[in-house]
Design a protein around this motif. Structure first.
Motif, PDB file in Angstrom:
ATOM      1  N   ARG A  32       0.833  -1.214   0.000  1.00 16.66           N
ATOM      2  CA  ARG A  32       0.000   0.000   0.000  1.00 16.66           C
ATOM      3  C   ARG A  32       0.869   1.265   0.000  1.00 16.66           C
ATOM      4  N   PRO A 255      -9.939   2.743   3.258  1.00 16.41           N
ATOM      5  CA  PRO A 255     -10.417   1.524   3.888  1.00 16.41           C
ATOM      6  C   PRO A 255     -10.018   1.400   5.356  1.00 16.41           C
ATOM      7  N   GLU A 270      -6.540  -3.138   5.743  1.00 12.99           N
ATOM      8  CA  GLU A 270      -7.209  -4.258   5.094  1.00 12.99           C
ATOM      9  C   GLU A 270      -7.234  -5.431   6.066  1.00 12.99           C
ATOM     10  N   TYR A 271      -8.140  -6.352   5.807  1.00 11.55           N
ATOM     11  CA  TYR A 271      -8.248  -7.564   6.617  1.00 11.55           C
ATOM     12  C   TYR A 271      -6.947  -8.379   6.561  1.00 11.55           C
ATOM     13  N   ARG A 272      -6.258  -8.317   5.423  1.00 11.38           N
ATOM     14  CA  ARG A 272      -4.982  -9.031   5.273  1.00 11.38           C
ATOM     15  C   ARG A 272      -4.021  -8.764   6.427  1.00 11.38           C
ATOM     16  N   VAL A 275      -4.663 -11.136   9.581  1.00  9.60           N
ATOM     17  CA  VAL A 275      -4.866 -12.594   9.513  1.00  9.60           C
ATOM     18  C   VAL A 275      -3.906 -13.404  10.365  1.00  9.60           C
ATOM     19  N   ASN A 276      -2.772 -12.844  10.770  1.00 12.19           N
ATOM     20  CA  ASN A 276      -1.843 -13.617  11.589  1.00 12.19           C
ATOM     21  C   ASN A 276      -2.066 -13.427  13.091  1.00 12.19           C
ATOM     22  N   VAL A 285     -15.076  -8.995  13.647  1.00 13.36           N
ATOM     23  CA  VAL A 285     -14.399  -8.176  12.630  1.00 13.36           C
ATOM     24  C   VAL A 285     -15.441  -7.285  11.975  1.00 13.36           C
TER      25      VAL A 285
END
Lengths: 298, 233
Positions: A32, A255, A270-272, A275-276, A285
């Motif tokens: 990004r 976002p 972002e949701y990315r 994820v960890n 979420v």
């Protein structure tokens, strides 16, 4: 674009691994914006001590000199810890104003990144993974922290232009977006005695928020005021000594995703980015609403 | 059934494989039409450009533009979707079991997009024939400049619904926070009840009745130029 992240750890176990999680979150957001990166970590506090984060382009020569000068002028009152291009100077809170004066006078090329009881700021030109590695973010612990990876639009790609911006003790801001009324607001704040170091729009937002907090308003109140005063696109994550807040402009193009469990509150562009995190699949979420203030405090 | 693990293989490999299956079908060959995608972990552009009647189940949440430009594919996302899910979809269907971020179904030309949770701002912006059914709420500026197709919302709609709308039809069961320029409440006639009934059926929504909805659409005062209304443009 820019990518922003934030993590508010609710228990000691997660706090001990705050740096590792924040680094992974920020590195995931690298595409990004690869221009510069930075993190603010709210770490351990010591009674009567304030941390001063300073940056130098010549750390090998300037930081030893700084240490010598401070030891001579403030015996027993300061401790300089060098990390790459940054040094975190722990100072007796009583002496902080005099220490800042000495640094500004005798080391005009040193940049003061921020100060506070808990907050240390690490930011440089470069990718998130490079910046995080240089400062050893992975090993840092803390109660909460925020991070930013920049795709520059409003001002030059420099260390000073990197986020987080800090304009008050233990206060800092990361921003995805661009403000359109920052020149006017900067002029107004200057007349009210606020000083600026860059031409950057986010610095103006940070200064505005600090100015309002210094006037005795709560973070929630200050963020509501920001909706009236700041024009442009923004998703902000704001750090204070006790917590962090999230605010999106009413149009909300930029976002934002929030996740909350019993153990943490996490923010990502972002949701990315999330994820960890532990047990993310069981987290609540959601996308924060436009023009709505969210904040969490310890 | 084919299975693709995005922890093991790249997104590019996944989309190339799905495109190849579409080509095989078009050439009259034998193709794997059922696919499962594991570990999307918020990846962008999952199953973009599918062109063929493939059934694709994405096991987890996705990032930007999942199922964009879909033709004929039946895509099921078991999780939430980032911005632009089903952008410019042509035909087929996409179902999101969680929430969808901004501009879901933007510029869609056909097909059915079902969102079982909420959709955020600008849902169905500039739609050109797509049908969108949202079980929850939609955010502000939904159906902005929507040209044709249908947006069905079982929950509430945010500010400025249908701003500058052309000929798309909007059906909202809950509250509308505010209507955008040139968007008005309209009479629900028999033909609209029938249409809505078909849309709900296609979306497998069985627990609500068409009579519970209010129809909104264009007052048609903005898109025909009229010099007396120059101030409003």
């Amino acid at each position: 674009m820019c990518g922003i992240v934030g993590l508010f750890a609710k228990n000691a176990e997660l706090q001990s691994r705050l740096g590792m999680h924040l680094e992974r979150m920020l590195v995931t957001m690298s595409d990004r914006g690869p221009d510069s990166a930075g993190l603010a970590i709210y770490g351990t506090t010591a009674a009567g001590k304030t941390k001063l984060t300073v940056q130098s382009s010549l750390p090998d020569s300037e930081f030893p000199q700084l240490q010598t000068v401070l030891e001579a002028q403030f015996p027993q009152a300061t401790d300089v810890q060098t990390i790459e291009t940054h040094a975190v100077v722990s100072v007796d809170t009583d002496a902080i104003d005099r220490v800042v004066e000495v640094i500004q006078k005798e080391f005009p090329r040193l940049r003061i990144m921020g100060r506070g009881e808990a907050m240390a700021i690490f930011k440089e030109v470069g990718s998130p993974s490079e910046v995080a590695r240089r400062f050893g973010i992975e090993k840092m612990s803390g109660t909460h922290g925020i991070g930013h990876t920049r795709m520059a639009t409003e001002s030059a790609v420099t260390t000073r232009g990197a986020h987080p911006f800090s304009t008050g003790p233990d206060q800092c801001l990361v921003h995805n977006g661009s403000l359109s009324n920052h020149n006017n607001l900067r002029r107004r704040l200057r007349r009210q005695g606020v000083s600026f170091e860059t031409e950057n729009d986010t610095e103006v937002a940070a200064a505005y928020l600090s100015h309002q907090i210094n006037s005795g308003n709560s973070l929630g109140k200050v963020l509501e005021g920001a909706l009236e005063e700041l024009d442009g696109f923004y998703t902000f994550v704001v750090g204070t000594r006790t917590g962090f807040g999230v605010l999106r402009d009413p149009i909300a193009c930029k976002p934002a995703v929030l996740a909350e469990t019993d153990d943490y509150v996490a923010f990502g562009s972002e949701y990315r980015a999330l994820v960890n995190l532990p047990a993310i699949e069981r987290a609540r979420v959601w996308e924060p609403e436009p023009a709505t203030v969210y904040f969490w405090e310890h | 059934m084919g299975c693709f693990d995005l922890q093991q293989n790249t997104l590019r490999d996944l989309n190339a494989e799905l495109h190849r299956q579409g080509d095989l079908l078009r050439d009259g060959g034998k193709a794997d039409t059922e696919w499962e995608v594991l570990n999307p972990r918020g990846s962008h552009a999952v199953a973009v450009g599918v062109d063929g009647p493939l059934q694709i189940t994405v096991c987890g949440s996705v990032g930007y533009y999942c199922g964009g430009m879909n033709q004929k594919g039946e895509i099921r996302i078991e999780g939430s979707a980032g911005p632009g899910v089903g952008e410019n979809m042509m035909s087929g269907s996409i179902r999101v079991t969680g929430d969808a971020s901004q501009y879901a179904g933007a510029t869609g030309r056909g097909g059915l997009l079902v969102i079982e949770g909420n959709a955020s701002s600008r849902c169905g912006i500039s739609s050109k024939g797509i049908n969108i059914v949202v079980r929850g709420n939609v955010g502000h500026m939904s159906a902005f400049m929507a040209q044709s197709g249908n947006l069905v919302v079982l929950g509430d709609a945010g500010d400025a619904l249908g701003d500058s709308i052309y000929e798309a039809r909007l059906f909202v069961r809950g509250q509308v926070k505010s209507l955008g320029a040139d968007c008005i409440k309209k009479e629900m006639r028999e033909e609209h009840l029938r249409l809505l009934s078909d849309l709900l059926k296609a979306a497998e929504v069985t627990d609500v009745r068409p009579e519970e909805f209010t129809r909104y659409g264009s007052a048609r005062e903005l898109y025909h130029f009229d010099v007396d209304r120059a101030d409003a443009y």
